[in-house]
Scaffold this active site. Structure first.
Site, PDB file in Angstrom:
ATOM      1  N   ARG A  23       0.814  -1.214   0.000  1.00 48.70           N
ATOM      2  CA  ARG A  23       0.000   0.000   0.000  1.00 48.70           C
ATOM      3  C   ARG A  23       0.845   1.261   0.000  1.00 48.70           C
ATOM      4  NH1 ARG A  23      -2.817  -0.770   5.441  1.00 48.70           N
ATOM      5  NH2 ARG A  23      -0.721  -1.493   5.835  1.00 48.70           N
ATOM      6  N   ASP A  48       4.729  25.032  15.093  1.00 49.87           N
ATOM      7  CA  ASP A  48       5.214  24.387  13.879  1.00 49.87           C
ATOM      8  C   ASP A  48       5.356  25.452  12.806  1.00 49.87           C
ATOM      9  OD1 ASP A  48       5.146  21.899  15.044  1.00 49.87           O
ATOM     10  OD2 ASP A  48       3.571  21.093  13.768  1.00 49.87           O
ATOM     11  N   ASN A  49       6.479  25.419  12.084  1.00 46.00           N
ATOM     12  CA  ASN A  49       6.703  26.313  10.951  1.00 46.00           C
ATOM     13  C   ASN A  49       6.787  25.476   9.692  1.00 46.00           C
ATOM     14  OD1 ASN A  49       6.928  28.547  12.696  1.00 46.00           O
ATOM     15  ND2 ASN A  49       9.073  28.085  13.046  1.00 46.00           N
ATOM     16  N   HIS A  62      19.695  31.034  11.232  1.00 46.85           N
ATOM     17  CA  HIS A  62      18.855  31.714  12.210  1.00 46.85           C
ATOM     18  C   HIS A  62      18.930  31.068  13.588  1.00 46.85           C
ATOM     19  CE1 HIS A  62      16.215  32.516   8.449  1.00 46.85           C
ATOM     20  NE2 HIS A  62      17.099  33.487   8.591  1.00 46.85           N
ATOM     21  N   LYS A  72      14.701  22.670  17.970  1.00 49.22           N
ATOM     22  CA  LYS A  72      13.898  22.407  16.775  1.00 49.22           C
ATOM     23  C   LYS A  72      14.007  20.949  16.371  1.00 49.22           C
ATOM     24  CE  LYS A  72      14.798  27.027  14.929  1.00 49.22           C
ATOM     25  NZ  LYS A  72      15.499  27.786  13.891  1.00 49.22           N
ATOM     26  N   TYR A 132       9.342  22.548  10.585  1.00 52.67           N
ATOM     27  CA  TYR A 132      10.103  22.505  11.817  1.00 52.67           C
ATOM     28  C   TYR A 132       9.230  22.790  13.012  1.00 52.67           C
ATOM     29  CZ  TYR A 132      11.444  27.096   9.694  1.00 52.67           C
ATOM     30  OH  TYR A 132      11.482  28.289   9.018  1.00 52.67           O
ATOM     31  N   ASP A 170      18.144  38.179   5.389  1.00 48.65           N
ATOM     32  CA  ASP A 170      19.278  37.255   5.511  1.00 48.65           C
ATOM     33  C   ASP A 170      20.540  37.813   4.868  1.00 48.65           C
ATOM     34  OD1 ASP A 170      17.730  35.546   6.974  1.00 48.65           O
ATOM     35  OD2 ASP A 170      17.555  34.014   5.418  1.00 48.65           O
TER      36      ASP A 170
END
Length: 181
Positions: A23, A48-49, A62, A72, A132, A170
């Site tokens: 399956r 949650d990201n 970061h 994380k 994450y 950034d």
């Protein structure tokens, strides 16, 4: 769930047990009890990201500072990334050391990153979906980072800088030596 140590203290590849049959496949992507037992510490993920990135997008490096530092648990739901972690914990034997790994939807591996480490990833495929879990809420005032091409870290992202896509934020991140850790 199996924890595979990385070169950074307290940072682990998390390998789920995958059950495959005609399956398809099934695995637990997160089980608090099992992960806490394996890590030997309690966890309380609160946010949650979810990001979607084109090939060449680099997000990072970061981290959050002080009491807002985040542990994380990261994974790729679709595609592939080069994931990079830098240990910023002054008392750690791996302080200022770097760990890199490729995470993909094919391997189903995750990476546990303890609080006090910088994290970033480079999308190696189009429409990469990255998830994450964080044990602390995002806090703009605690937000910090390190420029991706810091010469002191000597990171090889596998792409020429001209092909790397960065956010404006950034692009302006400081070098590690300019941070007050």
């Amino acid at each position: 769930m199996k924890l595979i140590p990385t070169s950074l203290e307290d940072c682990f590849i998390v390998e789920p047990v995958v059950y495959k049959d005609n399956r398809g496949e099934f695995f637990e992507s997160y089980n608090k009890r099992i992960l806490e037992k394996a890590l030997g510490t309690s966890l309380s993920f609160v946010q949650d990201n979810h990001s979607v990135s084109h090939k060449g997008v680099l997000r990072g490096l970061h981290f959050q500072i002080g009491s807002k530092a985040q542990a994380k648990l990261v994974r790729v739901l679709k595609g592939e990334v080069l994931d990079v972690v830098v240990d910023l914990r002054k008392k750690s034997p791996t302080f200022k050391q770097v760990f890199k790994t490729v995470l993909s939807d094919k391997k189903n591996q995750m990476l546990f990153i303890p609080a006090g480490m910088a994290h970033g990833f480079l999308s190696l495929s189009d429409d990469t979906v990255f998830l994450y879990k964080c044990d602390e809420y995002y806090d703009r005032e605690a937000e910090s980072g390190i420029i991706f091409n810091d010469p002191d870290l000597n990171l090889n992202w596998g792409l020429p800088s001209s092909e790397i896509i960065l956010s404006e934020k950034d692009r302006k991140l400081p070098r590690l030596k300019d941070l007050k850790l």
